[in-house]
Design a protein around this motif. Structure first.
Motif, short mmCIF file in Angstrom:
data_model
loop_
_atom_site.label_atom_id
_atom_site.label_comp_id
_atom_site.label_asym_id
_atom_site.label_seq_id
_atom_site.Cartn_x
_atom_site.Cartn_y
_atom_site.Cartn_z
N VAL A 60 -11.43 75.16 -23.72
CA VAL A 60 -11.16 76.13 -22.79
C VAL A 60 -11.63 75.52 -21.31
O VAL A 60 -10.79 75.72 -20.27
N SER A 61 -12.40 74.65 -21.13
CA SER A 61 -12.80 73.92 -20.11
C SER A 61 -11.74 73.24 -19.54
O SER A 61 -11.28 73.06 -18.31
N ALA A 62 -11.06 72.16 -20.57
CA ALA A 62 -9.83 71.29 -20.13
C ALA A 62 -8.64 72.15 -19.67
O ALA A 62 -8.06 71.75 -18.83
N SER A 63 -8.43 73.42 -20.36
CA SER A 63 -7.52 73.99 -20.17
C SER A 63 -7.55 74.77 -18.64
O SER A 63 -6.59 74.73 -17.67
N ALA A 64 -8.68 75.22 -18.35
CA ALA A 64 -9.04 75.98 -17.05
C ALA A 64 -8.91 74.74 -16.02
O ALA A 64 -8.22 74.89 -14.86
N PHE A 65 -9.33 73.54 -16.35
CA PHE A 65 -9.16 72.49 -15.15
C PHE A 65 -7.58 72.01 -14.98
O PHE A 65 -7.21 71.94 -13.81
N ALA A 66 -6.95 72.15 -15.99
CA ALA A 66 -5.53 71.87 -15.89
C ALA A 66 -4.87 73.04 -15.09
O ALA A 66 -3.69 72.78 -14.41
N GLY A 67 -5.06 74.19 -15.55
CA GLY A 67 -4.54 75.30 -14.85
C GLY A 67 -4.74 75.19 -13.35
O GLY A 67 -3.66 75.82 -12.38
N GLY A 68 -6.13 75.09 -12.86
CA GLY A 68 -6.50 75.16 -11.50
C GLY A 68 -5.65 73.77 -10.94
O GLY A 68 -5.12 74.15 -9.69
N LEU A 69 -5.60 72.80 -11.44
CA LEU A 69 -5.20 71.59 -10.81
C LEU A 69 -3.66 71.87 -10.44
O LEU A 69 -2.78 71.73 -9.53
N SER A 70 -2.93 72.30 -11.84
CA SER A 70 -1.54 72.64 -11.66
C SER A 70 -1.13 73.78 -10.50
O SER A 70 -0.11 73.51 -9.71
N SER A 71 -2.17 74.98 -10.31
CA SER A 71 -1.94 75.84 -9.23
C SER A 71 -1.94 75.16 -7.96
O SER A 71 -1.13 75.69 -7.17
N LEU A 72 -3.17 74.26 -7.72
CA LEU A 72 -3.28 73.70 -6.43
C LEU A 72 -2.24 72.83 -6.08
O LEU A 72 -1.73 72.78 -4.94
N LEU A 73 -1.55 72.18 -7.02
CA LEU A 73 -0.51 71.06 -6.67
C LEU A 73 0.78 72.14 -6.40
O LEU A 73 1.41 71.65 -5.46
N LEU A 74 0.85 73.18 -6.86
CA LEU A 74 2.15 73.94 -6.57
C LEU A 74 2.12 74.51 -5.19
O LEU A 74 3.05 74.52 -4.45
N ILE A 75 0.66 74.90 -4.90
CA ILE A 75 0.60 75.54 -3.70
C ILE A 75 0.56 74.55 -2.52
O ILE A 75 1.30 74.58 -1.29
N ARG A 76 0.11 73.33 -2.70
CA ARG A 76 0.28 72.04 -1.89
C ARG A 76 1.84 71.94 -1.76
O ARG A 76 1.99 71.40 -0.55
N LEU A 77 2.49 71.92 -2.60
CA LEU A 77 4.05 71.44 -2.63
C LEU A 77 4.75 72.61 -1.47
O LEU A 77 5.57 72.33 -0.57
N LEU A 78 4.20 74.01 -1.76
CA LEU A 78 4.88 74.91 -1.00
C LEU A 78 4.29 74.86 0.62
O LEU A 78 5.12 75.26 1.28
N GLY A 79 3.03 74.61 0.64
CA GLY A 79 2.69 74.67 1.97
C GLY A 79 2.81 73.28 2.90
O GLY A 79 2.62 73.39 3.97
#
Length: 324
Positions: A109-128
């Motif tokens: 669960v911790s590894a999944s949460a880290f991967a999900g948070g990082l993916s979200s941040l990278l997508l937001i960075r790409l859009l911004g």
């Protein structure tokens, strides 16, 4: 304000608040403990198995969120950037909820949460990144957070009743179900991630002059940026995986620290985690006490405090970007 006296004052406040939170409430005779008498077995088990891991988890989670918030704000040069507001928590929550629904263990669960948070941040960075400015970052984060929230709702509606109860209770944000392995993981992660982020203080200070200026000052901007982003996502992901959605501490802790010690990242990253820990412990104490013997989710308390705080920042004009 001078750093050493402030550190001592915050450390003393943390100690007093921790003792008050640990001993307050039904089930434990605080006067017996403070007078040096031995506690009955039942009270000792309540203190050791429930109250203490909960206290350690709340302090560590608050420190992690405030550290991540301070780093993200410095990286994107916007004091309104925060793991919850820019979508890191939503990505971590969606991935962790999916893992929980499949019956995954703590580390999965911790590894999944880290991967999900990082993916979200990278997508937001790409859009911004197509337009300079922290306002676009915030708007992109809110949009992604809304999308991920919708996907999370869709996931929840497809879950069987047993998994549904687990995921919904976890999403509201609470330290009530934290056990010793989760508390230990957060206690180990908090100082390690804080230390790794604090070592980036020169780079984060240089970023306030702009990426070009930081490059000419000798920093490997892209590599350092990745390090900060990954550490922030890891901090948020660990908290979400253990405690659920607890918002606004990553906004309030760094901002309060900035009022006390200024914007220098070295001082900011020293004080913000202590304030984050104070906020988390106080919120958990309120969650246990306000409607005792019933209990409120901690995420509700932090949102009730943090949302007006966020609106106050906007009204004060503190949402403007930091320009070089």
């Amino acid at each position: 304000m001078r750093l050493f006296p402030l550190t001592l004052a915050l450390a003393a406040s943390l100690l007093l608040l921790s003792l008050a939170s640990l001993l307050h409430g039904s089930g434990i005779d605080a006067s017996r403990l403070l007078s040096g008498q031995a506690l009955p077995e039942l009270e000792w088990q309540l203190l050791w198995q429930l109250r203490l891991p909960r206290l350690l988890a709340s302090a560590s989670a608050g420190a992690l969120l405030a550290s991540a918030g301070a780093a993200v704000q410095a990286r994107f040069r916007n004091p309104l950037a925060e793991p919850g507001l820019i979508g890191i928590n939503s990505g971590a929550a969606l991935a962790a909820a999916a893992a929980l629904s499949l019956g995954a263990g703590l580390y999965a669960v911790s590894a999944s949460a880290f991967a999900g948070g990082l993916s979200s941040l990278l997508l937001i960075r790409l859009l911004g990144q197509t337009q300079q400015g922290g306002s676009r970052l915030i708007l992109s984060g809110l949009a992604i957070s809304s999308l991920l929230g919708s996907l999370l709702t869709l996931l929840i509606t497809t879950l069987p009743d047993g998994s549904l109860r687990v995921v919904i209770f976890w999403l509201m944000g609470s330290f009530a179900s934290v056990d010793w392995p989760q508390a230990a993981l957060l206690c180990v992660a908090a100082p390690l991630i804080w230390l790794a982020l604090h070592r980036q203080w020169r780079f984060l200070n240089a970023l306030q002059l702009g990426e070009t200026a930081a490059f000419h000052l000798g920093f490997e901007v892209r590599r350092r940026e990745w390090q900060v982003v990954i550490l922030a996502a890891l901090a948020a992901g660990l908290v979400v995986s253990a405690c659920g959605m607890i918002g606004f501490i990553g906004l309030m802790g760094p901002h309060l620290a900035r009022q006390l010690v200024g914007g220098n990242a070295r001082r900011l990253l020293w004080i913000a985690p202590m304030l984050g820990a104070l906020l988390a412990i106080a919120s958990d104490w309120l969650a246990r006490s306000l409607l005792a013997p019933s209990e409120l989710p901690v995420g509700v308390i932090t949102s009730l405090i943090g949302a007006p705080f966020f609106l106050w920042l906007l009204r004060q004009g503190n949402g403007k970007e930091w320009h070089a």
